[in-house]
Design a protein around this motif. Structure first.
Motif, PDB file in Angstrom:
ATOM      1  N   THR A  65       0.793  -1.241   0.000  1.00 24.34           N
ATOM      2  CA  THR A  65       0.000   0.000   0.000  1.00 24.34           C
ATOM      3  C   THR A  65       0.821   1.284   0.000  1.00 24.34           C
ATOM      4  O   THR A  65       0.282   2.347  -0.296  1.00 24.34           O
ATOM      5  CB  THR A  65      -0.916   0.048   1.239  1.00 24.34           C
ATOM      6  N   GLY A  66       2.072   1.218   0.406  1.00 22.94           N
ATOM      7  CA  GLY A  66       2.875   2.423   0.537  1.00 22.94           C
ATOM      8  C   GLY A  66       2.683   3.105   1.875  1.00 22.94           C
ATOM      9  O   GLY A  66       3.282   4.140   2.143  1.00 22.94           O
ATOM     10  N   GLU A  67       1.867   2.522   2.739  1.00 19.62           N
ATOM     11  CA  GLU A  67       1.602   3.101   4.056  1.00 19.62           C
ATOM     12  C   GLU A  67       2.331   2.309   5.120  1.00 19.62           C
ATOM     13  O   GLU A  67       2.606   1.123   4.952  1.00 19.62           O
ATOM     14  CB  GLU A  67       0.101   3.090   4.339  1.00 19.62           C
ATOM     15  N   GLY A  68       2.626   2.972   6.225  1.00 20.06           N
ATOM     16  CA  GLY A  68       3.278   2.292   7.339  1.00 20.06           C
ATOM     17  C   GLY A  68       4.790   2.391   7.259  1.00 20.06           C
ATOM     18  O   GLY A  68       5.354   3.199   6.528  1.00 20.06           O
ATOM     19  N   VAL A  69       5.432   1.512   7.994  1.00 18.58           N
ATOM     20  CA  VAL A  69       6.888   1.498   8.105  1.00 18.58           C
ATOM     21  C   VAL A  69       7.473   0.750   6.914  1.00 18.58           C
ATOM     22  O   VAL A  69       7.088  -0.374   6.619  1.00 18.58           O
ATOM     23  CB  VAL A  69       7.320   0.807   9.411  1.00 18.58           C
ATOM     24  N   GLU A  70       8.399   1.393   6.237  1.00 19.04           N
ATOM     25  CA  GLU A  70       9.019   0.788   5.052  1.00 19.04           C
ATOM     26  C   GLU A  70      10.009  -0.305   5.416  1.00 19.04           C
ATOM     27  O   GLU A  70       9.914  -1.433   4.959  1.00 19.04           O
ATOM     28  CB  GLU A  70       9.725   1.878   4.262  1.00 19.04           C
ATOM     29  N   VAL A  71      11.004   0.038   6.204  1.00 18.03           N
ATOM     30  CA  VAL A  71      12.144  -0.841   6.420  1.00 18.03           C
ATOM     31  C   VAL A  71      11.976  -1.657   7.687  1.00 18.03           C
ATOM     32  O   VAL A  71      11.608  -1.145   8.720  1.00 18.03           O
ATOM     33  CB  VAL A  71      13.448  -0.010   6.505  1.00 18.03           C
ATOM     34  N   LEU A  72      12.268  -2.926   7.585  1.00 19.13           N
ATOM     35  CA  LEU A  72      12.263  -3.803   8.748  1.00 19.13           C
ATOM     36  C   LEU A  72      13.674  -4.156   9.155  1.00 19.13           C
ATOM     37  O   LEU A  72      14.626  -3.472   8.806  1.00 19.13           O
ATOM     38  CB  LEU A  72      11.468  -5.083   8.440  1.00 19.13           C
ATOM     39  N   ARG A  73      13.802  -5.252   9.773  1.00 20.69           N
ATOM     40  CA  ARG A  73      14.996  -5.705  10.470  1.00 20.69           C
ATOM     41  C   ARG A  73      16.309  -5.639   9.723  1.00 20.69           C
ATOM     42  O   ARG A  73      17.217  -4.966  10.155  1.00 20.69           O
ATOM     43  CB  ARG A  73      14.752  -7.123  10.974  1.00 20.69           C
ATOM     44  N   ARG A  74      16.480  -6.308   8.629  1.00 24.77           N
ATOM     45  CA  ARG A  74      17.826  -6.493   8.093  1.00 24.77           C
ATOM     46  C   ARG A  74      18.133  -5.669   6.857  1.00 24.77           C
ATOM     47  O   ARG A  74      19.141  -5.888   6.219  1.00 24.77           O
ATOM     48  CB  ARG A  74      18.065  -7.958   7.796  1.00 24.77           C
ATOM     49  N   PHE A  75      17.258  -4.736   6.484  1.00 18.98           N
ATOM     50  CA  PHE A  75      17.449  -4.009   5.233  1.00 18.98           C
ATOM     51  C   PHE A  75      18.845  -3.394   5.140  1.00 18.98           C
ATOM     52  O   PHE A  75      19.519  -3.548   4.151  1.00 18.98           O
ATOM     53  CB  PHE A  75      16.378  -2.938   5.072  1.00 18.98           C
ATOM     54  N   ALA A  76      19.305  -2.744   6.194  1.00 20.64           N
ATOM     55  CA  ALA A  76      20.626  -2.120   6.157  1.00 20.64           C
ATOM     56  C   ALA A  76      21.662  -2.918   6.938  1.00 20.64           C
ATOM     57  O   ALA A  76      22.845  -2.652   6.828  1.00 20.64           O
ATOM     58  CB  ALA A  76      20.541  -0.699   6.721  1.00 20.64           C
ATOM     59  N   ALA A  77      21.210  -3.909   7.699  1.00 18.34           N
ATOM     60  CA  ALA A  77      22.111  -4.554   8.641  1.00 18.34           C
ATOM     61  C   ALA A  77      22.816  -5.795   8.111  1.00 18.34           C
ATOM     62  O   ALA A  77      23.948  -6.048   8.469  1.00 18.34           O
ATOM     63  CB  ALA A  77      21.341  -4.918   9.903  1.00 18.34           C
ATOM     64  N   SER A  78      22.157  -6.588   7.293  1.00 15.04           N
ATOM     65  CA  SER A  78      22.773  -7.861   6.929  1.00 15.04           C
ATOM     66  C   SER A  78      23.200  -7.900   5.470  1.00 15.04           C
ATOM     67  O   SER A  78      22.722  -7.123   4.662  1.00 15.04           O
ATOM     68  CB  SER A  78      21.799  -8.998   7.207  1.00 15.04           C
ATOM     69  N   PRO A  79      24.079  -8.815   5.136  1.00 13.98           N
ATOM     70  CA  PRO A  79      24.499  -8.954   3.737  1.00 13.98           C
ATOM     71  C   PRO A  79      23.351  -9.467   2.884  1.00 13.98           C
ATOM     72  O   PRO A  79      22.454 -10.136   3.376  1.00 13.98           O
ATOM     73  CB  PRO A  79      25.629  -9.979   3.804  1.00 13.98           C
ATOM     74  N   SER A  80      23.383  -9.156   1.619  1.00 12.98           N
ATOM     75  CA  SER A  80      22.324  -9.603   0.711  1.00 12.98           C
ATOM     76  C   SER A  80      22.412 -11.103   0.482  1.00 12.98           C
ATOM     77  O   SER A  80      23.476 -11.687   0.545  1.00 12.98           O
ATOM     78  CB  SER A  80      22.422  -8.864  -0.623  1.00 12.98           C
ATOM     79  N   HIS A  81      21.249 -11.707   0.203  1.00 13.20           N
ATOM     80  CA  HIS A  81      21.234 -13.126  -0.126  1.00 13.20           C
ATOM     81  C   HIS A  81      22.024 -13.382  -1.405  1.00 13.20           C
ATOM     82  O   HIS A  81      22.672 -14.394  -1.527  1.00 13.20           O
ATOM     83  CB  HIS A  81      19.797 -13.612  -0.341  1.00 13.20           C
ATOM     84  N   ALA A  82      21.942 -12.454  -2.343  1.00 16.80           N
ATOM     85  CA  ALA A  82      22.630 -12.648  -3.621  1.00 16.80           C
ATOM     86  C   ALA A  82      24.136 -12.796  -3.405  1.00 16.80           C
ATOM     87  O   ALA A  82      24.780 -13.624  -4.031  1.00 16.80           O
ATOM     88  CB  ALA A  82      22.332 -11.488  -4.564  1.00 16.80           C
ATOM     89  N   ALA A  83      24.684 -12.000  -2.501  1.00 16.98           N
ATOM     90  CA  ALA A  83      26.114 -12.052  -2.262  1.00 16.98           C
ATOM     91  C   ALA A  83      26.503 -13.266  -1.432  1.00 16.98           C
ATOM     92  O   ALA A  83      27.575 -13.825  -1.599  1.00 16.98           O
ATOM     93  CB  ALA A  83      26.570 -10.772  -1.551  1.00 16.98           C
ATOM     94  N   SER A  84      25.600 -13.695  -0.535  1.00 18.60           N
ATOM     95  CA  SER A  84      25.959 -14.780   0.360  1.00 18.60           C
ATOM     96  C   SER A  84      25.607 -16.158  -0.168  1.00 18.60           C
ATOM     97  O   SER A  84      26.025 -17.153   0.395  1.00 18.60           O
ATOM     98  CB  SER A  84      25.265 -14.576   1.715  1.00 18.60           C
TER      99      SER A  84
END
Length: 99
Positions: A65-84
């Motif tokens: 919907t575009g409403e509410g909180v965008e980012v959750l837990r690991r967006f900036a914190a963990s490495p990407s699945h693609a890289a790992s």
């Protein structure tokens, strides 16, 4: 960003993921991701939105919907699945396409 497809593409781009990377990470077929991003699917299934949001680390409600909180837990914190290499294989998931 006014559509689920725009938010999906924007978030995927922030991860520097291809549609294939997101498909592996979420288990959602590439064709479904493409159709959502290109507005061929205007109302993705709730289960699809949840799988995409979980893979991208964003709130499913925001993605839909575009409403509410965008980012959750690991967006900036963990490495990407693609890289790992942790992404699961994609699985089939039918969707309703826009007419």
């Amino acid at each position: 960003m006014t559509t689920v497809g725009e938010r999906l593409r924007w978030t995927r781009d922030r991860h520097a993921w291809t549609q294939e990377d997101l498909a592996r990470a979420s288990g959602v077929p590439i064709v479904t991701i493409s159709r959502i991003e290109n507005r061929r699917i205007d109302r993705p299934r709730q289960s699809t939105v949840r799988r995409l949001a979980d893979a991208l680390g964003v709130d499913p409600g925001w993605l839909l919907t575009g409403e509410g909180v965008e980012v959750l837990r690991r967006f900036a914190a963990s490495p990407s699945h693609a890289a790992s290499g942790e992404a699961p294989q994609s699985a089939g998931d039918g969707e309703t396409t826009a007419s």
